[in-house]
Each structure stands twice: as C-alpha cells, then as structure tokens.
Write an enzyme that holds these catalytic residues in place. Structure first.
Site, PDB file in Angstrom:
ATOM      1  N   ARG A  81      -6.010   7.408 -22.229  1.00  0.00           N
ATOM      2  CA  ARG A  81      -6.862   6.664 -21.308  1.00  0.00           C
ATOM      3  C   ARG A  81      -7.032   5.210 -21.753  1.00  0.00           C
ATOM      4  O   ARG A  81      -7.398   4.347 -20.960  1.00  0.00           O
ATOM      5  CB  ARG A  81      -8.217   7.364 -21.179  1.00  0.00           C
ATOM      6  CG  ARG A  81      -9.036   6.926 -19.996  1.00  0.00           C
ATOM      7  CD  ARG A  81      -9.940   8.027 -19.447  1.00  0.00           C
ATOM      8  NE  ARG A  81     -10.606   8.816 -20.462  1.00  0.00           N
ATOM      9  CZ  ARG A  81     -11.749   8.480 -21.070  1.00  0.00           C
ATOM     10  NH1 ARG A  81     -12.343   7.339 -20.775  1.00  0.00           N
ATOM     11  NH2 ARG A  81     -12.292   9.289 -21.961  1.00  0.00           N
ATOM     12  N   TYR A 135      -5.019  -2.755   5.089  1.00  0.00           N
ATOM     13  CA  TYR A 135      -4.710  -1.327   5.070  1.00  0.00           C
ATOM     14  C   TYR A 135      -5.978  -0.558   5.407  1.00  0.00           C
ATOM     15  O   TYR A 135      -7.072  -0.897   4.954  1.00  0.00           O
ATOM     16  CB  TYR A 135      -4.180  -0.956   3.686  1.00  0.00           C
ATOM     17  CG  TYR A 135      -4.103   0.521   3.419  1.00  0.00           C
ATOM     18  CD1 TYR A 135      -3.417   1.376   4.290  1.00  0.00           C
ATOM     19  CD2 TYR A 135      -4.694   1.070   2.297  1.00  0.00           C
ATOM     20  CE1 TYR A 135      -3.343   2.737   4.042  1.00  0.00           C
ATOM     21  CE2 TYR A 135      -4.622   2.431   2.032  1.00  0.00           C
ATOM     22  CZ  TYR A 135      -3.945   3.257   2.904  1.00  0.00           C
ATOM     23  OH  TYR A 135      -3.884   4.600   2.655  1.00  0.00           O
ATOM     24  N   ASP A 200      -3.175  -8.799  -1.143  1.00  0.00           N
ATOM     25  CA  ASP A 200      -2.389  -7.571  -1.146  1.00  0.00           C
ATOM     26  C   ASP A 200      -0.956  -7.945  -0.796  1.00  0.00           C
ATOM     27  O   ASP A 200      -0.668  -8.382   0.320  1.00  0.00           O
ATOM     28  CB  ASP A 200      -2.966  -6.574  -0.142  1.00  0.00           C
ATOM     29  CG  ASP A 200      -2.328  -5.202  -0.229  1.00  0.00           C
ATOM     30  OD1 ASP A 200      -1.124  -5.127  -0.559  1.00  0.00           O
ATOM     31  OD2 ASP A 200      -3.017  -4.200   0.037  1.00  0.00           O
ATOM     32  N   LYS A 225       4.711   2.193  -2.825  1.00  0.00           N
ATOM     33  CA  LYS A 225       5.594   1.757  -1.757  1.00  0.00           C
ATOM     34  C   LYS A 225       6.890   1.148  -2.319  1.00  0.00           C
ATOM     35  O   LYS A 225       7.685   1.849  -2.929  1.00  0.00           O
ATOM     36  CB  LYS A 225       4.850   0.780  -0.853  1.00  0.00           C
ATOM     37  CG  LYS A 225       3.449   1.230  -0.414  1.00  0.00           C
ATOM     38  CD  LYS A 225       3.382   2.612   0.187  1.00  0.00           C
ATOM     39  CE  LYS A 225       2.082   2.925   0.908  1.00  0.00           C
ATOM     40  NZ  LYS A 225       0.891   3.061   0.082  1.00  0.00           N
TER      41      LYS A 225
END
Length: 413
Positions: A81, A135, A200, A225
């Site tokens: 982590r 989005y 973005d 993507k």
C-alpha cells in the site's frame, strides 16, 4: 541493488536521459531505462504485498518520513500500500509522456479523481468549478457531493467569476466525453489564476495533447482506456508536479486505492504501443467520419479538431436499433481498446447524470459514441452501414433536423 529495488530509482535515471527524445521513443523506453544494465529486457513483475526487513528502527524512520511528506520511500519496499516497484515503472513512464515531474497510479480513474478531491478537501478547499460535459461518473461524484465537495457548473467564459476563496480545483475534459467538445486549455488555465486546473486527458492521450504544456497542473487519465489499450486492465493515474504527487500518495496509502502490480505491468506494456495504436485508430476514425458525414441517415457527426479515435454521431431514427444491429463492432461501455466499441451515452455512461443536464451539455438521446479500433476500416464501415440500415424511419426524407444542417461535422471548440 536488485531489479525490484532499482525500479524506484528509474525517476532519477531519467535526469540523464536525452530530454529531446521523441514521444514514440519515450513510449518504448520510459520506465525501463535501468533494465539493460541489469541484464534484463522485459520489466520484472513484483507481486509481493509485504517485504522482509530486520531493521525495524530504520523502517519506523522511513514510515515517519512518508507520513510527513509523502515522498517515495528510499531503499527497498515496505508494504504494497506504500508503493510497488512495478507500478512505479508505469508512473515514471506516464510522467515522461505527459511531461510532468511525477505521476501517481490508482485502482481506477474514479479512485484517482477521488484522491485529487480528498487532497483539496483536506486543505479546506471543497469548492470545485467544472465545465460540462464530463464523464458521467465524474459529473455524479461532483454533483452528489459524495466526498463533501460543492460544485459550480459554468461555461468556460464563466470560470474566473465562479472562483471563490475556498475553490480548490477547476475541472475540465477536452475532448469531452461523449460529445468530443474541445476547450481552449490555455485560456482556461489563465482564468484559473492560482487554482489548479485538472484536465481529463483520457480521450486525447499524450499522443494528441499534453495539457501541462497549456497550463494545466493536473492531468487525469482513466488508464483503463487508451493507456492500457486492450480492455483487460482497470486503472487510473494523475500526472502532476511532485508537490501534489506527495499528497496523492498519502491519500492513496490511507484509502487503499492502490493499483495491482500486474495491472501496472500491463499498463507499462500498453504504453509502448500507445502512439502506434492511437495513430492507426485515428486514421480509421477519420475515414469513418468522412463516410458518416455523407450518410443521409446521420444528422450530425462530432469529431475534434485534434483528431483521435473517438467519434460521436446522431441518428434520425432510434439509436438503440443501431446498437442492436452491429455484429463486428462490440456494443459495450468503455473505450480505447484495439477493437471498436459503440454505446448509447444517455443509457449507459451518462445515465447517472440528470436528463436535463445531459441535454443542455449536448448529450442528446440520439447520440451514439464510437470508440474506433484497429480493424480494417472497410469491415467497420460495412458493419456500421448495415446497422444504420436497420433503423426504422431513417429514410433521407426524415433525416433533416429542424434546427441544424443535415450531415454536418461538428468540431467543437
């Protein structure tokens, strides 16, 4: 130092790399510059969640240092982590491609955006100024105030007037999802003043634009993507300066939105072909735009000036019948894969956005979004043309929209 430890030093190695390397070269070599001297060709995958250490006092000091400043840990890893060597290679490579000091990877694009908002919230800067469309889930996260944020939606010209003392972020997406509207990022960055601009860049990728060169401080990607590019990895990443990256790492550690090492490996591999994939898919998209523009069953085609592999188009008949009729093209949410995908934004990606907000931001009920892949363009067109022919009531006489010219290409900007 072994291959895994050395991955954390790749960011230092890039200081001696030629800054004039072309983007295609960076895509292949960034994040891998240390491999040859270790006798390696492919990057190693470190799947460890924890790492042995016999120096607990030293570990305590390193963890205290991370808690204080969020810098990447010097020396061997401690716990998954806190960081992972394989993921660090991807972060190094993406930062090089976007032209930023650093990048911080997360389990998804929404985890990445959430971390950005939490960083600003922790500083008492809970207000966000944003431009639609975004989005759909990004829109919902801001509108619903799920992380304690308050959003003001504006047109680009209204950004400066919307800023408040507690504004922590201005968020835009260009080209926008799903309308492909383009914004003047340089002008928007100027309007932001000292407030960070988050752009973005999922649709464009650094192949088509690098927002930091136009004044953005933060660049967001749904790495699921184009960066991954094969529809088999879910991830998000923020490219930014090292100061902001340190805060993001602290949030990532606290919230646990970490990227799995195998995903980091797949993303690094995906970056190596990113320029080739984007350019080839963009060539296919440009040809489909030409044909869709001339098709009397299509009332409007949206395609950005910078190009790319995303197309949006409006049909005069029922768009759901187009979705149902494709055979080669895959009717599915998401984008940026090597195969072509089509979806109806008002039903899926932007369903969570209020219907009136969808319409006012240009997401009409007849809009379809096409993520163009690497198939032969003639095969794609045959499938698309057949699907358009399956739409009832889409004859040429019925296809002229009353308030706009038929068969228009709209390059929003």
């Amino acid at each position: 130092m072994d291959a895994f430890e050395d991955a954390y030093d790749v960011m230092d190695d890039v200081d001696v790399v030629d800054d004039m390397r072309a983007l295609a070269t960076e895509a292949v070599h960034a994040g891998r510059d240390d491999l040859a001297r270790q006798g390696l060709h492919a990057p190693p995958i470190d799947l460890s969640t924890t790492y042995p250490s016999y120096d607990s006092r030293g570990e305590a000091a390193r963890i205290d240092d991370f808690a204080a400043n969020g810098a990447t840990l010097e020396g061997p890893p401690v716990y998954g982590r806190l960081g992972n060597p394989t993921v660090a290679r991807f972060e190094t490579a993406l930062a090089r491609l976007e032209g930023t000091e650093s990048a911080v990877a997360f389990a998804s694009g929404m985890a990445a955006l959430s971390a950005v908002l939490l960083v600003r919230n922790a500083m008492g800067l809970r207000h966000v100024v944003a431009v639609r469309p975004l989005y759909g889930c990004s829109d919902h996260l801001l509108t619903a105030g799920l992380l304690g944020t308050e959003v003001t939606w504006v047109d680009p010209a209204g950004i400066a007037d919307a800023l408040r003392p507690d504004t922590g972020l201005v968020m835009v997406e260009s080209p926008a999802n799903p309308t492909l509207a383009e914004l003047d990022l340089r002008a928007i960055a100027h309007a932001c003043g000292t407030v960070p601009l988050l752009a973005d860049n999922t649709f464009a990728t650094p192949v088509l634009q690098r927002p930091v060169e136009q004044g953005a401080r933060l660049v967001l990607h749904s790495a699921t993507k184009y960066l991954g590019g094969h529809g088999d990895v879910m991830a998000g990443v923020v490219a930014c300066d090292e100061e902001f990256a340190r805060r993001l790492r602290q949030v990532r550690f606290a919230t646990g939105g970490v990227l799995h090492p195998l995903a980091g490996y797949l993303l690094l591999r995906g970056l190596s072909t990113l320029p080739v994939r984007v350019r080839a898919a963009s060539a296919n998209a440009a040809e489909l735009v030409r044909r869709l523009t001339a098709d009397p069953r299509v009332t409007r085609v949206h395609y950005p000036r910078i190009g790319g592999a995303m197309i949006a188009f409006e049909v005069c008949g029922d768009p759901h019948e187009v979705i149902a009729a494709v055979r080669l093209i895959t009717p599915a949410v998401s984008l940026g894969s090597v195969d072509t995908l089509i979806q109806h934004p008002a039903s899926i990606s932007h369903r969570i956005v209020d219907a009136e907000d969808r319409r006012t931001s240009g997401v009409s009920d007849r809009l379809l979004r096409l993520s163009v892949g690497l198939e032969d363009v003639e095969d794609l067109w045959r499938d698309l043309e057949r699907a358009l022919g399956a739409v009832r009531g889409s004859g040429p006489a019925r296809c002229v929209a009353p308030d706009r010219p038929s068969r228009s290409v709209v390059a929003e900007g």
